[in-house]
Motif scaffolding. Sequence first.
Motif, PDB file in Angstrom:
ATOM      1  N   ARG A 409      -5.798 -10.249   1.166  1.00  0.00           N
ATOM      2  CA  ARG A 409      -6.918 -11.087   1.558  1.00  0.00           C
ATOM      3  C   ARG A 409      -6.955 -12.349   0.701  1.00  0.00           C
ATOM      4  O   ARG A 409      -7.620 -12.422  -0.327  1.00  0.00           O
ATOM      5  CB  ARG A 409      -8.229 -10.309   1.423  1.00  0.00           C
ATOM      6  CG  ARG A 409      -9.431 -11.009   2.053  1.00  0.00           C
ATOM      7  CD  ARG A 409     -10.686 -10.168   1.906  1.00  0.00           C
ATOM      8  NE  ARG A 409     -10.499  -8.856   2.516  1.00  0.00           N
ATOM      9  CZ  ARG A 409     -11.300  -7.816   2.299  1.00  0.00           C
ATOM     10  NH1 ARG A 409     -12.315  -7.935   1.457  1.00  0.00           N
ATOM     11  NH2 ARG A 409     -11.076  -6.656   2.908  1.00  0.00           N
ATOM     12  N   ALA A 414      -6.782 -14.283   4.977  1.00  0.00           N
ATOM     13  CA  ALA A 414      -8.162 -13.808   5.068  1.00  0.00           C
ATOM     14  C   ALA A 414      -8.866 -14.355   6.298  1.00  0.00           C
ATOM     15  O   ALA A 414      -9.751 -13.694   6.858  1.00  0.00           O
ATOM     16  CB  ALA A 414      -8.932 -14.203   3.802  1.00  0.00           C
ATOM     17  N   GLN A 434      -5.939  -5.289   5.706  1.00  0.00           N
ATOM     18  CA  GLN A 434      -6.105  -6.171   4.557  1.00  0.00           C
ATOM     19  C   GLN A 434      -6.268  -5.347   3.288  1.00  0.00           C
ATOM     20  O   GLN A 434      -6.820  -4.251   3.313  1.00  0.00           O
ATOM     21  CB  GLN A 434      -7.350  -7.053   4.706  1.00  0.00           C
ATOM     22  CG  GLN A 434      -7.256  -8.185   5.690  1.00  0.00           C
ATOM     23  CD  GLN A 434      -8.447  -9.122   5.563  1.00  0.00           C
ATOM     24  OE1 GLN A 434      -9.327  -8.941   4.719  1.00  0.00           O
ATOM     25  NE2 GLN A 434      -8.489 -10.141   6.404  1.00  0.00           N
TER      26      GLN A 434
END
Length: 490
Positions: A409, A414, A434
């Motif tokens: 992330r 992200a 993630q």
Amino acid sequence: MRVLFVTPEVFPLIKTGGLADVSAALPPALAAAGVDVRLLLPGYPAVLAGLGELQDVGGPLMDLPGDAVGRLKLGRLPDGILAYVLDAPAFFGRPGNPYIGPDGRDWPDNAGRFAALCWVAAGFAAEAAADPWWRPDVIHGHDWQTGLIPAYLELRPDRFGGGGARRPGTVLTIHNIAYQGQFAPYILGDLRLPSRAYQMDGVEYFGGIGYLKAGCFYSDRLTTVSPTYAHEIQTAEHGEGMEGLLATRAGSLTGILNGVDYTVWDPVTDPLLPANYGPEDLAGKAQCKEELQVAFGLDRVPDAPLACIISRLTWHKGLDLVLETIGEWVRAGGQLVVLGTGDAWTEAGFRNLHGWFPRSVGVRIGYDEPLAHRIQAGSDVILVPSRAEPCGLTQLYGLKYGTLPLVRRTGGLADTVVDANPAAMKDGVATGFQFVNATPLELLWQLRRAAALYRQPDQWTALRRRAMTRDFGWSGPAREYEALYRSIAR
């Protein structure tokens, strides 16, 4: 609205990374939005050979920084977009990597080579313009190689202003702040910059001359390639020494997410695949997987989860984490294919993995564009565990090809991948996996999550189809750039 788009590389003529893909896809999207956009490129041999209908624009250029002689030419890219090229054989008439010589070191004249490109770009604003028939309202430069353009316009009005000429607005896009173009201070005169330029509020940067720093200081507007990265580069962790300057320019810094050229990257139409497929009919993806297993000498096991890496093989890409954890993935029945080149120790690590698991791990050192398409199509998961990632394109390609991204992330990762946690799965918005901290343990946990979900075919197929329908095309980013251009056009 006329925009001069200055870039050191463009696909398919010259490519070392994602900037080339952006330079190929964004100008046509801008043209579709009504912008009169033209490129300015260095005259590498591949560029001169790839541009059609080259014509001289004006006479010889005798006053380039570095004392080289060149000519400005105009031609068309394969997609029809007009492109100027600086044909200066002493600077650009050399084969291979555009920035690095055969010895693996930067070309010793890089400062002069890209100062010349910036000088010619600034010349489009001069009274005796580089092209008297076409004068831009905005000059949009990309990365450190174009950082001196706004410096020349600001510091050399005697050369690039006066006589009633309109100075164009300037935009600099930071594709990766780790690459800054840092050179010795004694070349200031060779760059045709005045002595007053060498100060903290100027081109001086940690005792040298910083091309990217100059662009960040003098440009009217700054952009970078994802909203999260725009915030990250204002911090000490990701700013690479430039966080203070960028924090002072926060009001002029915008994160505009990169897009994907779906005329090139779409499994429904991709001519490089052994079988085409889409979200409604995934049968072709299974065929692509089998072909990929054969190509890399892997066991032909249809239900083995197949992960891939298509990347520079470096520490910054988090690939040491993969080397520490992927053995468990393989021992649990998973497979891995790797395509890339980079640090010697990383390349050696993946070669060793292949030696230990020759029927489960396939490795190709180098880069092969058609093979990259086939890997995206034939894999189930794409690993992008980067410590820093301004935007990332491989995860966007993975989404379109139903190859679920497993990412750290950060930056554009992200912004583009929604973790398959229970809430996101229930709401139907998840598109991948993630993790937060760049540790082997966290990556290993995500690999286990991906493997467990892969063993639930209905959920995996639903997740895959959802990922394939996400739209990261260029039309939205092009509208954002067009609005930004209008805000600074002069």
